[in-house]
Write a protein that holds these residues in place. Structure first.
Motif, short mmCIF file in Angstrom:
data_model
loop_
_atom_site.label_atom_id
_atom_site.label_comp_id
_atom_site.label_asym_id
_atom_site.label_seq_id
_atom_site.Cartn_x
_atom_site.Cartn_y
_atom_site.Cartn_z
N VAL A 56 0.84 -1.19 0.00
CA VAL A 56 0.00 0.00 0.00
C VAL A 56 0.88 1.24 0.00
CG1 VAL A 56 -1.80 1.25 1.25
CG2 VAL A 56 -1.79 -1.25 1.27
N LEU A 57 0.53 2.22 -0.83
CA LEU A 57 1.29 3.47 -0.86
C LEU A 57 1.29 4.13 0.52
CD1 LEU A 57 0.08 5.05 -4.22
CD2 LEU A 57 2.45 4.53 -3.66
N ASN A 58 2.46 4.52 0.98
CA ASN A 58 2.57 5.25 2.24
C ASN A 58 2.51 6.76 1.94
OD1 ASN A 58 5.14 6.05 1.37
ND2 ASN A 58 6.15 4.32 2.39
N PRO A 59 2.59 7.63 2.96
CA PRO A 59 2.50 9.07 2.69
C PRO A 59 3.50 9.58 1.65
CG PRO A 59 2.21 8.66 5.02
CD PRO A 59 2.57 7.35 4.41
N ASP A 60 4.76 9.09 1.72
CA ASP A 60 5.75 9.50 0.70
C ASP A 60 5.34 9.00 -0.68
OD1 ASP A 60 7.41 10.88 2.43
OD2 ASP A 60 8.71 9.16 2.82
N GLY A 61 4.81 7.77 -0.73
CA GLY A 61 4.37 7.21 -2.00
C GLY A 61 3.24 8.00 -2.62
N ARG A 62 2.32 8.47 -1.78
CA ARG A 62 1.19 9.25 -2.30
C ARG A 62 1.67 10.60 -2.85
NH1 ARG A 62 -1.32 6.75 2.18
NH2 ARG A 62 -1.03 8.55 3.55
N LYS A 63 2.67 11.19 -2.19
CA LYS A 63 3.22 12.45 -2.70
C LYS A 63 3.88 12.24 -4.07
CE LYS A 63 4.23 14.55 1.80
NZ LYS A 63 5.31 14.97 2.74
N VAL A 64 4.67 11.16 -4.16
CA VAL A 64 5.34 10.87 -5.43
C VAL A 64 4.32 10.57 -6.52
CG1 VAL A 64 6.90 9.28 -6.61
CG2 VAL A 64 7.45 10.08 -4.31
N LEU A 65 3.26 9.81 -6.17
CA LEU A 65 2.21 9.51 -7.15
C LEU A 65 1.57 10.78 -7.68
CD1 LEU A 65 0.28 7.54 -8.62
CD2 LEU A 65 -1.16 7.60 -6.57
N GLU A 66 1.25 11.72 -6.78
CA GLU A 66 0.63 12.98 -7.20
C GLU A 66 1.53 13.74 -8.17
OE1 GLU A 66 -1.05 17.15 -5.19
OE2 GLU A 66 -0.44 15.47 -3.92
N ARG A 67 2.83 13.77 -7.87
CA ARG A 67 3.77 14.48 -8.74
C ARG A 67 3.97 13.73 -10.06
NH1 ARG A 67 7.89 15.56 -3.65
NH2 ARG A 67 6.51 17.05 -2.58
N ALA A 68 3.98 12.39 -9.98
CA ALA A 68 4.13 11.59 -11.20
C ALA A 68 2.97 11.83 -12.16
CB ALA A 68 4.23 10.10 -10.85
N GLU A 69 1.76 11.90 -11.61
CA GLU A 69 0.58 12.13 -12.45
C GLU A 69 0.67 13.49 -13.14
OE1 GLU A 69 -2.47 11.53 -9.53
OE2 GLU A 69 -2.80 9.44 -10.13
N LYS A 70 1.17 14.50 -12.43
CA LYS A 70 1.32 15.83 -13.03
C LYS A 70 2.37 15.79 -14.15
CE LYS A 70 -0.02 18.53 -8.96
NZ LYS A 70 0.45 19.47 -7.90
#
Length: 296
Positions: A56-70
């Protein structure tokens, strides 16, 4: 890190697991795991936590995911706005209320795709108030909605495509009475007053002091039609020419209002949007379709 790795990360988030992401991307689960491990090594942080048998994505993973999508979104839009034909390629993000989606939208979009075969069109449905907000926050290129009831800010623009009359819609066995008689005698299926059309209906009922026996409230026009079809009550909704002709054989349609009230349906968009030329083509196609339907 590569765009391929970022796409793998977004696929994991969308599909829910490494295995499902690999299946979507044509990779083995092991290959997906290697890409994630390489990305974590480059960033110097773990992106996933193991919970039970799941990653499961952790807080750092969610930040990276948001930036990756952008980053991926910007990459996919790299060619937009460059060259005279660029805006007729890529993805057009539209919103449309139910009555537009079930009316002439299909014909108009078919014509648009025929003219611009490299154009991908995505349509999202919702209430006018919600779709307008999604244009304002930049999620959608344009929306086909009821005319906003508040003043339109200078950075946005509105163009009316059609004025739709309101009808009382009843079961086909409802007798040919006036709108106020039908609404007084039959249970009323009310549309969500948050919807701009719903508030117009409520204002007209109050103005004429028509007493209704409210049976239920729905935020879906199709849901309201289903209730009426089961003879559970009557409702009021705006219908364009195309849609009213479709429904006239299944339901009793009686014009609503004294005089009949109308809502304007049109396109709402940001003035300086990069796809304005394409939206104007869409407007022209709608105008032509309405002219053709009036000539039939």
């Amino acid at each position: 890190m590569s765009l391929k790795t970022l796409r793998t990360l977004t696929a994991i988030a969308q599909q829910g697991s490494f295995a499902a992401a690999g299946e979507k991307l044509g990779l083995t689960q092991a290959a997906v795991s290697i890409q994630v491990r390489q990305l974590e090594d480059e960033l110097g942080a773990r992106l996933f936590d193991r919970i039970g048998r799941n990653q499961v994505l952790n807080p750092d993973g969610r930040k990276v995911l948001e930036r990756a999508e952008k980053i991926l979104g910007l990459y996919d839009q790299l060619g937009e706005g460059i060259g005279s034909e660029s805006q007729y390629r890529g993805e057009l993000l539209l919103g449309a209320v139910f009555s537009i989606q079930t009316g002439g939208l299909g014909l108009v979009l078919a014509r648009l795709r025929e003219r611009f075969p490299h154009l991908k069109i995505k349509i999202l449905r919702g209430m006018s108030i919600d779709l307008a907000a999604r244009v304002e926050n930049g999620e959608l290129d344009a929306v086909l909605i009821t005319e906003p009831q508040q003043a339109i800010r200078p950075e946005f623009c509105w163009q009316t495509l059609e004025s739709e009359p309101f009808y009382v819609v009843g079961h086909k066995d409802v007798p040919a009475l006036s709108d106020s008689e039908i609404l007084s005698q039959y249970p009323f299926v009310r549309l969500d007053p948050r919807a701009w059309a719903g508030s117009m209906i409520d204002n007209e009922l109050r103005r004429r002091q028509v007493q209704t026996n409210e049976m239920m409230e729905l935020d879906s026009l199709q849901g309201a039609l289903n209730m009426v079809k089961q003879n559970l009550g009557v409702t009021v909704m705006a219908l364009g020419k195309y849609r009213s002709e479709q429904l006239s054989s299944e339901f009793r349609l009686v014009p609503f209002g004294d005089p009949v009230i109308y809502r304007n349906i049109g396109i709402y968009q940001r003035r300086d949007h990069a796809r304005q030329g394409l939206i104007q083509v869409l407007i022209d196609e709608f105008t032509e379709a309405f002219i053709e339907s009036s000539d039939v």
